[in-house]
Write an enzyme that holds these catalytic residues in place. Structure first.
Site, mmCIF file in Angstrom:
data_model
loop_
_atom_site.group_PDB
_atom_site.id
_atom_site.type_symbol
_atom_site.label_atom_id
_atom_site.label_comp_id
_atom_site.label_asym_id
_atom_site.label_seq_id
_atom_site.Cartn_x
_atom_site.Cartn_y
_atom_site.Cartn_z
ATOM 1 N N ARG A 106 8.288 73.824 42.308
ATOM 2 C CA ARG A 106 8.666 72.391 41.731
ATOM 3 C C ARG A 106 9.159 71.555 43.041
ATOM 4 N NH1 ARG A 106 9.506 69.384 37.086
ATOM 5 N NH2 ARG A 106 11.389 69.019 36.842
ATOM 6 N N THR A 398 2.064 65.331 32.987
ATOM 7 C CA THR A 398 1.939 66.635 33.096
ATOM 8 C C THR A 398 0.697 67.311 32.565
ATOM 9 O OG1 THR A 398 4.475 66.765 32.840
ATOM 10 C CG2 THR A 398 3.456 68.793 32.420
ATOM 11 N N THR A 416 3.045 68.751 37.059
ATOM 12 C CA THR A 416 3.561 67.507 36.841
ATOM 13 C C THR A 416 3.890 66.757 37.824
ATOM 14 O OG1 THR A 416 5.325 66.409 35.343
ATOM 15 C CG2 THR A 416 5.962 68.265 36.859
ATOM 16 N N ASN A 418 5.716 64.119 36.541
ATOM 17 C CA ASN A 418 6.635 63.607 35.921
ATOM 18 C C ASN A 418 6.249 62.230 34.941
ATOM 19 O OD1 ASN A 418 9.083 63.582 34.283
ATOM 20 N ND2 ASN A 418 10.087 62.295 35.860
ATOM 21 N N GLU A 437 9.889 62.881 40.011
ATOM 22 C CA GLU A 437 10.620 64.019 39.534
ATOM 23 C C GLU A 437 12.005 63.806 39.658
ATOM 24 O OE1 GLU A 437 8.929 66.317 37.376
ATOM 25 O OE2 GLU A 437 7.500 65.830 39.008
ATOM 26 N N GLY A 490 3.954 67.434 27.873
ATOM 27 C CA GLY A 490 4.850 66.512 27.039
ATOM 28 C C GLY A 490 5.910 66.492 27.127
ATOM 29 N N GLY A 491 6.457 66.554 28.124
ATOM 30 C CA GLY A 491 8.053 66.768 28.321
ATOM 31 C C GLY A 491 8.877 67.740 27.517
#
Ligand code: GLY
Length: 597
Positions: A106, A398, A416, A418, A437, A490-491
């Protein structure tokens, strides 16, 4: 000025080519293979991964090749300017031994960003677009660490398909066109963006003209990928690519430094593990909320359904077996479970390197049973009744891929940048976008982020801290045998989409295509609304869908139709020995297709 340069570099109008028979939007692509498969949300990425399997590589080689290719062909969803998570399960082999691990690559906040960085900003959109939205990218470090520690093939071989795709170009498909159309509308509302974000406007959107069938070429990204293939991760974090990343962020108002890039480290952790129906579920621990929320949703639903007097597997009336799509009483309990999980997400989760979250308490069966007991069978409740505050409770940016190899190895990987095309900041000369992000942090206390998610002070930014995520790469095991690999983009809908696909497979007994193709619902506690996917009101199940809508409304839920809820990829491993079959499906909502051998 830069806008003019890109206008010169970009082809004058796109070249339209015919889309091959494989690129069909809106239909499921079910496929079963004897040995191994890759399911990504673009067929070129699945093919790149499957080529590694065909060349004798394992699931990690396949996942890394697929991911680098996605950077090129899904440039609005992920890429070398972003970050991600990878869950790996490899059975014992002479080279690696038994591997069960999770890689956290991340993005992290730059050193200059403290908790009130965005609250002090006059421009409220600065965590979303432009240089301040950019966090230190992690994808290249994460993928190459995965390859070095757990892969088997040469780096140059694994990056080969991505380099070719960037050089030769790829054909924009229907999903690309729809993601681009949404963004073109935003550029028209903010015409100054055309000068500020010339790579996105000039190249990726072709000055507003890009359509399905256009060929998009990225020779500059091919150059970056070739440098990475030759020099490894340091060719991204230092040297000309690193310098261009810093300059891109700086000239767009950001605070990223050479020291931030040099200091970036992947974190390797144990996967989060919980049990569902006697199966071991491996998924991502914080800083993803995905694993905790998935465990909560499945556990609360299971307990609530058991309380309704029947098991989730059998019974009559309200307790009949899990339907695909499910019945209204099942949906009601699942939605209530979603609300509890998202309420707890808002209160309790953040980067564990900075604030310990009560993960074990949130997944404790006693706690999950207590939440299930609070569910009223006939009505929903006000938002304040969900989760605990007492200390134990259409994103396009993503992409998810699954890979399975012939030796029983599995990789589940979600990456991702974002939002679509991330911060929109393009890296000059290297043809990729930097993430945004930073907007996944709690950028302003008491203000939801771009996904409408409320989050606590545990998720405030700090130097080197990772923002909370919803990504949920998941592997389900029966003993040592992989049964399901799944995950989504998809968040926040990632978590609910993955949960429903797992329920479809594990309780509904569907194949992979049936599981990802079925319509879904989503509730994230705040806002207090159920999104019900169109699809419930179409096709053979239309009347059951309308009935479910009426039934949920009667129980007090507020419903809205949604066009698309998450894009899920799924691989099932069916049978053993000579009868073993690898059943792969890419979500028709994003037009992907699996490949294998
Ligand atoms: N950027 C979306 C997520 O990590 O949840």
């Amino acid at each position: 000025m830069l806008g003019a340069v890109w206008a010169l570099l970009a082809p004058a109008g796109c070249v339209t080519v015919n889309i091959g028979a494989g690129a069909v939007a809106g239909t499921v692509s079910p496929t079963a293979y004897a040995h191994g498969a890759v399911a990504a949300d673009h067929e070129a990425a699945s093919r790149a991964g499957a080529d590694m399997l065909r060349a004798g590589g394992n699931a990690v080689d396949a996942a890394v090749a697929a991911s680098f290719t996605l950077s090129v062909v899904r440039p609005y969803s992920c890429g070398i300017g972003g970050g991600g998570f990878m869950v790996i399960h490899l059975p014992a082999d002479p080279r690696h031994g038994r591997v069960e691990t999770a890689l956290n690559y991340r993005e992290v906040a730059p050193g200059a960003v403290g908790p009130d960085f965005f609250e002090r900003e006059a421009n409220r959109g600065s965590s979303v677009r432009g240089g301040k939205a950019v966090a230190v990218p992690g994808t290249v470090a994460g993928l190459l660490l995965a390859l070095e520690r757990y892969g088997t093939l040469d780096r140059r071989v694994v990056l080969g398909p991505a380099i070719r795709a960037a050089e030769e170009g790829f054909v924009a498909d229907a999903h690309y066109e729809s993601a681009a159309a949404e963004l073109i509308g935003k550029f028209e509302l903010n015409p100054e963006w055309k000068e500020r974000f010339p790579l996105v406007w000039g190249r990726f959107l072709d000055g507003g003209r890009v359509r399905a069938g256009c060929r998009v070429r990225l020779p500059e990204q091919a150059r970056a990928l070739r440098l990475i293939a030759e020099g490894g991760a340091s060719a991204f974090y230092e040297g000309p690519v690193g310098e261009a990343v810093i300059e891109a962020a700086r000239s767009a108002g950001g605070v990223l430094t050479a020291e931030d890039l040099r200091a970036y480290r992947v974190s390797e952790v144990e996967p989060l593990a919980f049990t569902f129906r006697g199966l071991r579920v491996l998924t991502m621990p914080p800083p993803s909320s995905g694993g905790v929320a998935l465990g909560q949703m499945l556990g609360i639903f299971e307990a609530a359904w058991a309380r309704s007097g029947v098991s989730a597997e059998g019974g009559t009336g309200a307790g009949s077996s899990w339907g695909v799509p499910p019945s209204a009483p099942q949906l009601h309990r699942l939605i209530e479970a979603m609300k509890h999980a998202f309420a707890d997400r808002a209160e309790w989760l953040g980067d564990p390197a900075f604030a310990t979250g009560p993960v074990a308490a949130l997944l404790d069966p006693v706690y999950l049973g207590a939440r299930a007991a609070m569910i009223e069978p006939e009505r929903t409740q006000p938002p304040g009744r969900y989760g605990t505050r007492e200390g134990p409770a259409a994103d396009h940016g993503t992409s998810h891929l699954c890979a399975a190899d012939r030796w029983g190895g599995a990789v589940s990987c979600t990456e991702t940048i974002n939002l679509e095309f991330g911060s929109l900041v393009g890296v000059d000369g290297f043809g990729f976008c930097l993430n945004n992000e930073m907007d996944d942090f709690t950028t302003e206390r008491d203000r939801p982020n771009s996904f409408g998610l409320r989050q606590s002070a545990r998720n405030l930014p700090a130097p080197g801290k990772r923002p909370l995520s919803s990504m949920t790469p998941t592997i389900v095991l029966s003993g040592e045998r992989v049964r399901v690999i799944a995950g989504a983009s998809g968040g926040p809908r990632i978590i609910t989409g993955t949960a429903q696909v797992l329920l479809n497979v594990l309780l509904g007994d569907t194949d992979a295509a049936g599981a990802v193709g079925a319509p879904r619902v989503h509730h994230q506690w705040s806002p207090d609304v159920v999104r019900m996917e169109r699809g419930y009101d179409r096709g053979p199940g239309r009347f059951a869908g309308i009935e479910a809508w009426r039934d949920l409304t009667r129980r007090g839920h507020r419903l809205e139709w949604a066009d698309e809820l998450a894009d899920v990829q799924c691989i099932l491993i069916v049978g053993e020995g000579a009868g073993r079959r690898v059943d792969a499906a890419s979500d028709p909502r994003k037009g992907g297709a699996p490949d294998g051998h």
